[in-house]
Design an enzyme around this catalytic site. Structure first.
Site, PDB file in Angstrom:
ATOM      1  N   LYS A 138    -145.774  12.590 -26.069  1.00  9.73           N
ATOM      2  CA  LYS A 138    -147.216  12.587 -25.779  1.00  9.73           C
ATOM      3  C   LYS A 138    -147.713  14.025 -25.588  1.00  9.73           C
ATOM      4  O   LYS A 138    -148.776  14.390 -26.102  1.00  9.73           O
ATOM      5  CB  LYS A 138    -147.497  11.748 -24.522  1.00  9.73           C
ATOM      6  CG  LYS A 138    -147.364  10.251 -24.781  1.00  9.73           C
ATOM      7  CD  LYS A 138    -147.370   9.420 -23.502  1.00  9.73           C
ATOM      8  CE  LYS A 138    -147.064   7.955 -23.834  1.00  9.73           C
ATOM      9  NZ  LYS A 138    -146.928   7.079 -22.681  1.00  9.73           N
ATOM     10  N   ASP A 179    -155.047   4.855 -20.520  1.00  9.67           N
ATOM     11  CA  ASP A 179    -154.103   3.810 -20.940  1.00  9.67           C
ATOM     12  C   ASP A 179    -154.790   2.441 -20.970  1.00  9.67           C
ATOM     13  O   ASP A 179    -154.258   1.484 -21.534  1.00  9.67           O
ATOM     14  CB  ASP A 179    -152.910   3.742 -19.966  1.00  9.67           C
ATOM     15  CG  ASP A 179    -151.613   4.231 -20.613  1.00  9.67           C
ATOM     16  OD1 ASP A 179    -151.582   4.359 -21.854  1.00  9.67           O
ATOM     17  OD2 ASP A 179    -150.644   4.469 -19.872  1.00  9.67           O
ATOM     18  N   GLN A 238    -146.774   7.163 -16.349  1.00 10.75           N
ATOM     19  CA  GLN A 238    -145.756   6.585 -17.232  1.00 10.75           C
ATOM     20  C   GLN A 238    -145.013   5.464 -16.497  1.00 10.75           C
ATOM     21  O   GLN A 238    -144.508   5.656 -15.400  1.00 10.75           O
ATOM     22  CB  GLN A 238    -144.773   7.701 -17.662  1.00 10.75           C
ATOM     23  CG  GLN A 238    -143.737   7.262 -18.661  1.00 10.75           C
ATOM     24  CD  GLN A 238    -144.349   6.880 -20.011  1.00 10.75           C
ATOM     25  OE1 GLN A 238    -145.234   7.553 -20.526  1.00 10.75           O
ATOM     26  NE2 GLN A 238    -143.884   5.775 -20.585  1.00 10.75           N
TER      27      GLN A 238
END
Ligand code: NAP
Length: 289
Positions: free
Chosen positions: A54, A121, A98
């Site tokens: 990422k 997200d 994460q």
């Protein structure tokens, strides 16, 4: 019949070029560089790889990324304090935690702390709820990537029978809602589904996200179906594969995504898209530099 093999790497490259152009425009018009903060807890090797990918992808399109690493012993209160600081920082447009987190920490409480306008997200309850009424701020990256693939291949979902295999909160359920929004007729299958093949055989578009190698075999697929394989599985010999028996199904489908090289590259791409989108919204609210 031999299916068109959808090249997710090429689609991702094209979409990333457009994202990079949007980032350049933001800099020119508003003197804003999009910023993404990534929080990673503990030392799960897969998470470390995802976070590295990422950060690399951000750099390629002109997004500043800041990776914050915490020991597995970090407390929920410490993580919440860190997220609140990021919520208040105008240079940070997107915040990503994460997953997985250590079991001592409530994932729900952590995700709810992220400011809705920075939830790139798309896992905050506000954004999840937005999916239900078709008014999402940040679509979750994997289903959003599938939607982009279908658009790119000029595959309309309107009026089609779509079967989604897998009903997780991050892939299957949001995927189903996004497809319903586009007026597909959607069936969602999960572990308790009796006779999975009865549903898959009906599908004009079959999206599979179960995490089970070879779950979908040719007899379960309608001739000419579009097959999107979201699964990523590591075989005992180290190779990666999806949930679909690729060799056989690709002889029956009209289109199919390979693993690797299908949906995977699009997931990170849509994170970049959401982050630049967040920076665009923030810059427009603030006005030109
Ligand atoms: P997950 O949370 O484990 O959910 C799996 C879902 O599949 C669950 O709803 C489960 O049903 C269902 N399922 C499992 N076995 C099944 C079976 N035999 N028949 C029917 N349904 C079954 O996984 P996830 O996070 O959604 O991920 C799914 C897969 O996609 C994994 O392989 C993951 O690595 C991959 N993935 C790929 C990307 C990408 O970028 N390509 C992104 C995210 C995930 P229940 O709800 O009844 O348990």
């Amino acid at each position: 019949m031999s299916a068109v093999i959808i090249d997710g790497v090429a689609i991702a490259r094209k979409v990333r070029t457009e994202i990079s152009e949007r980032a350049q425009k933001l800099l020119a018009q508003y003197k804003v560089v999009p910023g993404l903060a990534v929080i990673i807890v503990g030392n799960d090797p897969a998470s470390a790889v995802y976070v590295r990918n990422k950060a690399r992808a951000c750099a390629e399109v002109g997004i500043n990324s800041d990776v914050m690493r915490f020991d597995a012993t970090v407390t929920e209160a410490e993580l919440i304090a860190q997220i609140e600081k990021l919520n208040a920082n105008p240079a940070v447009h997107g915040i990503l935690v994460q997953l997985p987190l250590p079991p001592t920490i409530s994932v729900r409480r952590i995700l709810e702390t992220i400011a809705v306008e920075k939830d790139v997200d798309g896992f905050h309850l506000y954004n999840v709820g937005g999916l239900v009424i078709g008014d999402t701020v940040f679509p979750p990256c994997t289903p959003y990537g599938v939607q982009k693939i279908l658009e790119h291949e000029n595959i309309s979902v309107e009026g089609k029978n779509v079967t989604v295999v897998g009903a997780s909160n991050i892939v299957g359920k949001p995927m189903a809602l996004m497809l319903m929004q586009k007026e597909a007729t959607v069936a969602v299958c999960h572990v308790k589904t009796r006779n999975l093949a009865e549903y898959t055989i009906l599908a004009d578009i079959l999206v599979v996200a179960a995490g089970k190698p070879n779950l979908i075999v040719p007899q379960m697929v309608k001739t000419g179906a579009v097959v999107i394989d979201v699964g990523i599985n590591r075989l005992p010999d180290g190779r990666l594969c999806g949930d679909v028996e690729f060799e056989g199904v690709s002889k029956k489908a009209s289109h199919i995504t390979p693993v690797p090289g299908g949906v995977g590259p699009m997931t990170v791409t849509m994170l970049l898209d959401n982050t630049v989108g967040a920076a665009e919204r923030a810059a427009k609210l603030r006005g030109p530099a």
